[in-house]
Design an enzyme around this catalytic site. Structure first.
Site, PDB file in Angstrom:
ATOM      1  CE  LYS A  80      -3.937  -2.338   2.252  1.00  0.00           C
ATOM      2  NZ  LYS A  80      -4.958  -2.306   3.263  1.00  0.00           N
TER       3      LYS A  80
ATOM      4  CE1 TYR B 162      -9.392  -2.894   0.268  1.00  0.00           C
ATOM      5  CE2 TYR B 162      -8.358  -1.113  -0.825  1.00  0.00           C
ATOM      6  CZ  TYR B 162      -8.452  -2.152   0.322  1.00  0.00           C
ATOM      7  OH  TYR B 162      -7.134  -2.543   0.471  1.00  0.00           O
TER       8      TYR B 162
ATOM      9  CG  ASN C 138      -3.475  -2.126   6.909  1.00  0.00           C
ATOM     10  OD1 ASN C 138      -3.606  -1.971   5.530  1.00  0.00           O
ATOM     11  ND2 ASN C 138      -4.796  -3.033   7.011  1.00  0.00           N
TER      12      ASN C 138
ATOM     13  CG  HIS D 164      -5.210  -6.358  -0.337  1.00  0.00           C
ATOM     14  ND1 HIS D 164      -6.571  -6.306   0.148  1.00  0.00           N
ATOM     15  CD2 HIS D 164      -5.394  -7.357  -1.459  1.00  0.00           C
ATOM     16  CE1 HIS D 164      -7.237  -7.192  -0.467  1.00  0.00           C
ATOM     17  NE2 HIS D 164      -6.613  -7.680  -1.216  1.00  0.00           N
TER      18      HIS D 164
ATOM     19  CD  GLU E 274      -8.933  -8.861  -3.460  1.00  0.00           C
ATOM     20  OE1 GLU E 274      -9.983  -8.655  -2.917  1.00  0.00           O
ATOM     21  OE2 GLU E 274      -7.693  -9.436  -3.129  1.00  0.00           O
TER      22      GLU E 274
HETATM   23  P1  ATP Z   1      -7.020  -6.107   3.327  1.00  0.00           P
HETATM   24  O1  ATP Z   1      -8.268  -6.209   2.576  1.00  0.00           O
HETATM   25  O2  ATP Z   1      -6.559  -4.367   2.790  1.00  0.00           O
HETATM   26  O3  ATP Z   1      -6.063  -7.091   3.207  1.00  0.00           O
HETATM   27  P2  ATP Z   1      -7.905  -6.651   5.745  1.00  0.00           P
HETATM   28  O4  ATP Z   1      -8.791  -7.872   5.141  1.00  0.00           O
HETATM   29  O5  ATP Z   1      -7.176  -7.028   6.916  1.00  0.00           O
HETATM   30  O6  ATP Z   1      -7.356  -5.790   4.843  1.00  0.00           O
HETATM   31  P3  ATP Z   1     -10.813  -5.141   5.713  1.00  0.00           P
HETATM   32  O7  ATP Z   1     -11.742  -5.682   6.689  1.00  0.00           O
HETATM   33  O8  ATP Z   1     -10.835  -6.033   4.306  1.00  0.00           O
HETATM   34  O9  ATP Z   1      -9.166  -5.725   6.450  1.00  0.00           O
HETATM   35  O10 ATP Z   1     -10.411  -3.807   5.465  1.00  0.00           O
HETATM   36  C1  ATP Z   1      -9.735  -3.348   4.173  1.00  0.00           C
HETATM   37  C2  ATP Z   1      -9.010  -2.261   4.700  1.00  0.00           C
HETATM   38  O11 ATP Z   1      -9.828  -0.820   5.013  1.00  0.00           O
HETATM   39  C3  ATP Z   1      -8.181  -2.407   5.692  1.00  0.00           C
HETATM   40  O12 ATP Z   1      -6.874  -3.164   5.316  1.00  0.00           O
HETATM   41  C4  ATP Z   1      -7.714  -0.951   6.179  1.00  0.00           C
HETATM   42  O13 ATP Z   1      -6.655  -0.230   5.220  1.00  0.00           O
HETATM   43  C5  ATP Z   1      -9.173  -0.282   5.976  1.00  0.00           C
HETATM   44  N1  ATP Z   1      -9.710  -0.459   7.273  1.00  0.00           N
HETATM   45  C6  ATP Z   1     -10.201  -1.442   7.841  1.00  0.00           C
HETATM   46  N2  ATP Z   1     -10.850  -1.284   9.136  1.00  0.00           N
HETATM   47  C7  ATP Z   1     -10.745   0.099   9.274  1.00  0.00           C
HETATM   48  C8  ATP Z   1     -11.099   0.955  10.330  1.00  0.00           C
HETATM   49  N3  ATP Z   1     -11.732   0.601  11.295  1.00  0.00           N
HETATM   50  N4  ATP Z   1     -10.535   2.291  10.198  1.00  0.00           N
HETATM   51  C9  ATP Z   1      -9.935   2.851   9.111  1.00  0.00           C
HETATM   52  N5  ATP Z   1      -9.677   1.945   8.095  1.00  0.00           N
HETATM   53  C10 ATP Z   1      -9.967   0.662   8.305  1.00  0.00           C
HETATM   54 MG    MG Z   2      -9.768  -7.716   3.206  1.00  0.00          MG
END
Ligand code: ATP
Ligand code: MG
Length: 139
Positions: free
Chosen positions: A11, A51, A114, A117, A128
């Site tokens: 990211k 997303y 974070n 992804h 994806e």
């Molecule tokens: P990713 O899909 O990016 O691998 P993930 O599967 O661990 O991450 P998801 O729940 O799919 O988490 O959320 C997608 C992304 O949205 C997260 O990686 C983060 O960048 C963002 N995100 C998730 N929860 C929050 C939150 N509470 N506040 C801000 N951003 C968030």
């Molecule tokens: Mg996710």
């Protein structure tokens, strides 16, 4: 049945903080083979579509803004049990909760920024990957 591929993005936070090389090293050391890789930048439309499952979440607008804030690295990875093993390698969404030694534990700054992804299912890994890599390519 689990397939042997997953999809990842490094990211914008991790790219701008200079962690591309270290993260790719961790991915390779974790036993993943890089099948396809691209350095690019998402448009607002592209990040919004990627997303779209989070459209109703309060953080969606900020997430799209963050994901378009700078370049990313997109890649398709291969390993047995790829989806699950990759999510173990990257750690919890919130880096404060990510296990010691995981990619998010080492390189992520916040629950939003974070670092990486990782696809959450075989089906989404396929969707994806197709988002970034064309069927004209062979990998
Ligand atoms: P990713 O899909 O990016 O691998 P993930 O599967 O661990 O991450 P998801 O729940 O799919 O988490 O959320 C997608 C992304 O949205 C997260 O990686 C983060 O960048 C963002 N995100 C998730 N929860 C929050 C939150 N509470 N506040 C801000 N951003 C968030
Ligand atoms: Mg996710």
């Amino acid at each position: 049945m689990a397939t042997n591929r997953t999809f990842t993005m490094i990211k914008p936070d991790a790219v701008s903080n200079g962690h591309i090389g270290a993260i790719l090293n961790d991915i390779i050391a974790g036993g993943f083979k890089i099948v396809a890789m691209k350095y690019t930048r998402l448009s607002e439309e592209g990040a919004g579509n990627f997303y779209a499952v989070h459209k109703e979440r309060p953080f969606y607008g900020d997430l799209v803004k963050f994901m378009t804030s700078g370049p990313i690295v997109a890649a398709i990875l291969e390993k047995d049990n790829a989806v699950e093993d990759f999510r173990t390698l990257i750690g919890a969404t919130d880096p404060a909760k990510a296990d010691e030694g995981t990619i998010r534990n080492k390189y992520a700054k916040s629950i939003e920024a974070n670092a990486v992804h990782g696809s959450d299912s075989d089906e989404n890994a396929e969707i994806e990957g197709s988002f970034f890599f064309s069927q004209l390519e062979r990998f």
